[in-house]
Design a protein around this motif. Structure first.
Motif, PDB file in Angstrom:
ATOM      1  N   VAL A  43       0.168  -9.395 -62.478  1.00  0.00           N
ATOM      2  CA  VAL A  43       0.129 -10.163 -63.712  1.00  0.00           C
ATOM      3  C   VAL A  43       0.377  -9.152 -64.826  1.00  0.00           C
ATOM      4  O   VAL A  43      -0.456  -8.284 -65.074  1.00  0.00           O
ATOM      5  CB  VAL A  43      -1.225 -10.872 -63.917  1.00  0.00           C
ATOM      6  CG1 VAL A  43      -1.265 -11.569 -65.280  1.00  0.00           C
ATOM      7  CG2 VAL A  43      -1.474 -11.875 -62.795  1.00  0.00           C
ATOM      8  N   VAL A  44       1.547  -9.246 -65.441  1.00  0.00           N
ATOM      9  CA  VAL A  44       1.879  -8.361 -66.554  1.00  0.00           C
ATOM     10  C   VAL A  44       1.575  -9.141 -67.833  1.00  0.00           C
ATOM     11  O   VAL A  44       2.251 -10.116 -68.150  1.00  0.00           O
ATOM     12  CB  VAL A  44       3.363  -7.933 -66.526  1.00  0.00           C
ATOM     13  CG1 VAL A  44       3.671  -7.009 -67.693  1.00  0.00           C
ATOM     14  CG2 VAL A  44       3.707  -7.266 -65.196  1.00  0.00           C
ATOM     15  N   VAL A 116      -2.609  -7.999 -52.490  1.00  0.00           N
ATOM     16  CA  VAL A 116      -3.322  -7.132 -53.417  1.00  0.00           C
ATOM     17  C   VAL A 116      -2.787  -7.433 -54.814  1.00  0.00           C
ATOM     18  O   VAL A 116      -1.585  -7.322 -55.052  1.00  0.00           O
ATOM     19  CB  VAL A 116      -3.138  -5.646 -53.058  1.00  0.00           C
ATOM     20  CG1 VAL A 116      -3.930  -4.758 -54.012  1.00  0.00           C
ATOM     21  CG2 VAL A 116      -3.542  -5.388 -51.606  1.00  0.00           C
ATOM     22  N   LEU A 117      -3.681  -7.825 -55.711  1.00  0.00           N
ATOM     23  CA  LEU A 117      -3.302  -8.269 -57.044  1.00  0.00           C
ATOM     24  C   LEU A 117      -3.649  -7.225 -58.095  1.00  0.00           C
ATOM     25  O   LEU A 117      -4.758  -6.681 -58.093  1.00  0.00           O
ATOM     26  CB  LEU A 117      -4.015  -9.574 -57.379  1.00  0.00           C
ATOM     27  CG  LEU A 117      -3.894 -10.688 -56.340  1.00  0.00           C
ATOM     28  CD1 LEU A 117      -4.721 -11.884 -56.755  1.00  0.00           C
ATOM     29  CD2 LEU A 117      -2.435 -11.056 -56.110  1.00  0.00           C
ATOM     30  N   PHE A 118      -2.699  -6.987 -58.986  1.00  0.00           N
ATOM     31  CA  PHE A 118      -2.887  -6.034 -60.073  1.00  0.00           C
ATOM     32  C   PHE A 118      -2.714  -6.722 -61.414  1.00  0.00           C
ATOM     33  O   PHE A 118      -2.057  -7.755 -61.516  1.00  0.00           O
ATOM     34  CB  PHE A 118      -1.858  -4.898 -59.967  1.00  0.00           C
ATOM     35  CG  PHE A 118      -2.105  -3.951 -58.834  1.00  0.00           C
ATOM     36  CD1 PHE A 118      -2.923  -2.843 -59.002  1.00  0.00           C
ATOM     37  CD2 PHE A 118      -1.516  -4.162 -57.602  1.00  0.00           C
ATOM     38  CE1 PHE A 118      -3.157  -1.968 -57.959  1.00  0.00           C
ATOM     39  CE2 PHE A 118      -1.742  -3.296 -56.546  1.00  0.00           C
ATOM     40  CZ  PHE A 118      -2.563  -2.192 -56.727  1.00  0.00           C
ATOM     41  N   ARG A 149       1.277 -24.384 -67.536  1.00  0.00           N
ATOM     42  CA  ARG A 149       2.144 -24.405 -66.343  1.00  0.00           C
ATOM     43  C   ARG A 149       1.296 -24.476 -65.078  1.00  0.00           C
ATOM     44  O   ARG A 149       1.674 -25.137 -64.108  1.00  0.00           O
ATOM     45  CB  ARG A 149       3.059 -23.174 -66.296  1.00  0.00           C
ATOM     46  CG  ARG A 149       4.057 -23.011 -67.434  1.00  0.00           C
ATOM     47  CD  ARG A 149       5.002 -24.182 -67.631  1.00  0.00           C
ATOM     48  NE  ARG A 149       4.497 -25.034 -68.685  1.00  0.00           N
ATOM     49  CZ  ARG A 149       4.561 -26.374 -68.710  1.00  0.00           C
ATOM     50  NH1 ARG A 149       5.128 -27.051 -67.772  1.00  0.00           N
ATOM     51  NH2 ARG A 149       4.053 -27.060 -69.701  1.00  0.00           N
ATOM     52  N   LEU A 150       0.134 -23.795 -65.073  1.00  0.00           N
ATOM     53  CA  LEU A 150      -0.789 -23.899 -63.935  1.00  0.00           C
ATOM     54  C   LEU A 150      -1.268 -25.340 -63.787  1.00  0.00           C
ATOM     55  O   LEU A 150      -1.225 -25.909 -62.690  1.00  0.00           O
ATOM     56  CB  LEU A 150      -1.992 -22.971 -64.126  1.00  0.00           C
ATOM     57  CG  LEU A 150      -1.760 -21.485 -63.879  1.00  0.00           C
ATOM     58  CD1 LEU A 150      -2.870 -20.657 -64.507  1.00  0.00           C
ATOM     59  CD2 LEU A 150      -1.653 -21.201 -62.389  1.00  0.00           C
ATOM     60  N   ALA A 163      -3.277 -14.949 -58.344  1.00  0.00           N
ATOM     61  CA  ALA A 163      -3.234 -13.910 -59.379  1.00  0.00           C
ATOM     62  C   ALA A 163      -3.450 -14.498 -60.765  1.00  0.00           C
ATOM     63  O   ALA A 163      -4.250 -13.977 -61.557  1.00  0.00           O
ATOM     64  CB  ALA A 163      -1.897 -13.170 -59.318  1.00  0.00           C
ATOM     65  N   LEU A 164      -2.756 -15.587 -61.076  1.00  0.00           N
ATOM     66  CA  LEU A 164      -2.868 -16.177 -62.409  1.00  0.00           C
ATOM     67  C   LEU A 164      -4.207 -16.868 -62.622  1.00  0.00           C
ATOM     68  O   LEU A 164      -4.772 -16.809 -63.721  1.00  0.00           O
ATOM     69  CB  LEU A 164      -1.702 -17.130 -62.662  1.00  0.00           C
ATOM     70  CG  LEU A 164      -0.348 -16.427 -62.797  1.00  0.00           C
ATOM     71  CD1 LEU A 164       0.789 -17.438 -62.787  1.00  0.00           C
ATOM     72  CD2 LEU A 164      -0.294 -15.558 -64.055  1.00  0.00           C
ATOM     73  N   LEU A 165      -4.735 -17.506 -61.586  1.00  0.00           N
ATOM     74  CA  LEU A 165      -6.058 -18.111 -61.721  1.00  0.00           C
ATOM     75  C   LEU A 165      -7.130 -17.042 -61.884  1.00  0.00           C
ATOM     76  O   LEU A 165      -8.068 -17.205 -62.667  1.00  0.00           O
ATOM     77  CB  LEU A 165      -6.359 -19.025 -60.535  1.00  0.00           C
ATOM     78  CG  LEU A 165      -5.555 -20.324 -60.498  1.00  0.00           C
ATOM     79  CD1 LEU A 165      -5.806 -21.067 -59.192  1.00  0.00           C
ATOM     80  CD2 LEU A 165      -5.862 -21.209 -61.693  1.00  0.00           C
TER      81      LEU A 165
END
Length: 179
Positions: A43-44, A116-118, A149-150, A163-165
């Motif tokens: 997630v940038v 793996v989420l960053f 959008r989610l 990742a976004l949640l």
């Protein structure tokens, strides 16, 4: 586990049959998908620009949706190196301030694959995407638009959704003091 045998093997995935016995239960065979590498997703988020996302089609499910930059970890790479490479290749931006958010097994009843989420606190544009075929467009969406959008069901892949949640629930207001 009493053993495991191969049904199919490739560089990307293998299908195995495991001989399993749960204590006090019967012995049985269970299909297991083994993936020899983890996947990373990033997630940038930039305060001024929003969140960097890809709009892409997935032929397997026949769906379009927003996704975070993501991909497999190559041999010899660290998780962080893979995260930076994937963002650069897919978007043309290099993430800054990268830190681990979370890691998980998306289908632990079927597969050993690990995501793996960053989180990156920004990015610097270094050019065009190296793999333009990966998405129809790369765009920055304001944080509230990401949430919209989610809610609209436009994030369909599990890695991006998680990742976004996670970012929305735990990171958006800043990291907790316990981290």
């Amino acid at each position: 586990m009493h053993g495991e045998r191969s049904v199919y093997d490739s560089d990307w995935v293998s299908l195995r049959l495991t001989d399993v016995e749960i204590p006090g239960m019967r012995r049985f065979e269970h299909h297991v998908v083994r993936v020899p590498f983890p996947a990373v997703g990033v997630v940038v988020h930039d305060e001024a620009r929003g969140v960097l996302l890809l709009w892409r089609h997935r032929f397997i499910t026949g769906t379009w949706g927003y996704e975070v930059p993501a991909g497999r970890v190559e041999a010899g790479e660290t998780l962080e190196e893979a995260a930076v490479r994937e963002v650069r290749e897919e978007t043309g931006w290099v993430p800054t301030g990268l830190r681990l958010m979370h890691a998980f097994h998306p289908t632990n009843g079927l597969s050993d694959h690990r995501f793996v989420l960053f989180l990156a606190d920004g990015a610097e544009q270094v050019g065009e995407p190296e793999h333009p075929e990966e998405s129809e467009r790369v765009e920055w969406l304001p944080a509230e638009e990401v949430v919209a959008r989610l809610r609209a069901g436009e994030v369909l892949d599990g890695l991006s959704l998680a990742a976004l949640l996670w970012w929305t629930a735990f990171e958006r207001a800043g990291p907790s003091p316990a981290r």
